[in-house]
Scaffold this active site. Structure first.
Site, PDB file in Angstrom:
ATOM      1  CD  GLN A  58     -28.076 -75.073 -80.176  1.00 20.15           C
ATOM      2  OE1 GLN A  58     -28.286 -76.133 -80.770  1.00 20.15           O
ATOM      3  NE2 GLN A  58     -27.301 -75.032 -79.113  1.00 20.15           N
ATOM      4  CD  GLU A 113     -32.239 -81.163 -71.130  1.00 20.79           C
ATOM      5  OE1 GLU A 113     -33.220 -81.225 -70.364  1.00 20.79           O
ATOM      6  OE2 GLU A 113     -32.289 -81.509 -72.309  1.00 20.79           O
ATOM      7  CG  ASP A 133     -23.723 -77.596 -74.770  1.00 15.23           C
ATOM      8  OD1 ASP A 133     -24.546 -78.528 -74.714  1.00 15.23           O
ATOM      9  OD2 ASP A 133     -23.840 -76.621 -75.544  1.00 15.23           O
ATOM     10  CG  ASP A 164     -16.229 -79.093 -81.587  1.00 12.50           C
ATOM     11  OD1 ASP A 164     -17.366 -79.317 -82.017  1.00 12.50           O
ATOM     12  OD2 ASP A 164     -15.236 -79.820 -81.844  1.00 12.50           O
ATOM     13  CB  ALA A 165     -17.791 -82.575 -77.767  1.00 21.72           C
ATOM     14  CG  ASP A 182     -27.826 -85.253 -73.617  1.00 17.85           C
ATOM     15  OD1 ASP A 182     -28.678 -85.455 -74.507  1.00 17.85           O
ATOM     16  OD2 ASP A 182     -28.078 -84.655 -72.556  1.00 17.85           O
TER      17      ASP A 182
END
Length: 257
Positions: A58, A113, A133, A164-165, A182
């Site tokens: 991203q 974050e 994350d 990867d979750a 989240d």
């Protein structure tokens, strides 16, 4: 998608086109603009553009806005701002942890974050928090720039995993009292898209919850018009898997058990 507009008329995109534009730094009349829904945009005056970059997954930017302090933008969408991010993160975390009789183990999907972990770690019953994350660069970026979460990242109860979750939950044998999503909105082709499906909730998330376990996820904007974007789909999908649930519109999250 969000845009940074400057006084000379140049418009610099933060989304998919960011890689083709070189941000040249601070100009006195820079503004950040983002479309909220059709015919509605918000815009913030900027003090400066602190950082922009592109990771494997991203585009990221950190902006110093005049009204809200530092603001994190990912793929052209505002994720949080220094002055008011606590509203979203407190709402995402505390209702579930206060509702659970004794929350000890928590799994965060995303949350790079660090703000979700920060709020969870305020609870004295919590013994272990796994924050998973997929984007290591975003995590390291936030650790460097978001000073408010410095203590959370250094807390010994926090286990930080870059993965990867879905893959991480599938590979782990332990279960959790609370699982929190989240994540970015489920944009098709994006890194989070498969973490909002019925099969994921039913066959990956639900089996990893302890008895009396609770699952919470952000669910996008829930305005009169914007709820059709992702909120309604997420909520209706969750209702097919979990026996009870509720949603909070002030933070646009869904809470299920």
């Amino acid at each position: 998608m969000g845009e940074i507009s400057c006084s000379n008329g140049i418009s610099q995109a933060n989304g998919a086109d960011a890689k083709n534009v070189a941000l040249t730094g601070y100009r006195k009349s820079c503004w950040y603009e983002e479309e909220i829904e059709e015919n509605l945009r918000w815009s913030f005056a900027l003090n400066s553009i602190l950082h922009t970059g592109e990771t494997r997954y991203q585009d990221i930017a950190l902006l110093d806005t005049k009204p809200f302090g530092k603001a994190l933008v990912i793929d052209g969408k505002l994720q949080s701002a220094e002055v008011d991010e606590f509203i979203y993160h407190e709402s995402l975390v505390h209702p579930a942890l206060l509702h659970h009789p004794n929350p000890k183990t928590i799994f965060i999907m995303g949350g790079g974050e660090g703000s979700t972990a920060r709020e969870i770690l305020r609870h004295k019953t919590v013994e272990k928090v796994v924050m998973c994350d997929i984007d290591e660069e975003v995590v390291e970026f936030c650790k460097s720039y978001l000073v408010v979460n410095k203590e959370a990242f250094s807390d010994p109860r926090l286990e930080l995993v870059i993965n990867d979750a879905r893959a991480e939950l599938e590979s782990r044998k332990e279960s959790y009292d609370v699982i929190i999503g989240d994540l970015a909105d489920p944009i098709e082709g994006g890194p989070c898209y498969k973490l909002y499906t019925k099969s994921f909730y039913e066959f990956v998330v639900k089996p990893r919850l302890n008895p009396e376990g609770i699952f919470v996820t952000q669910a996008g904007p829930a305005g009169i018009f914007s709820h059709t974007e992702v909120f309604s789909c997420i909520y209706n999908t969750l209702r097919q898997v979990f026996k009870c649930g509720c949603c909070a519109l002030f933070s646009s999250y869904s809470f299920f058990c």
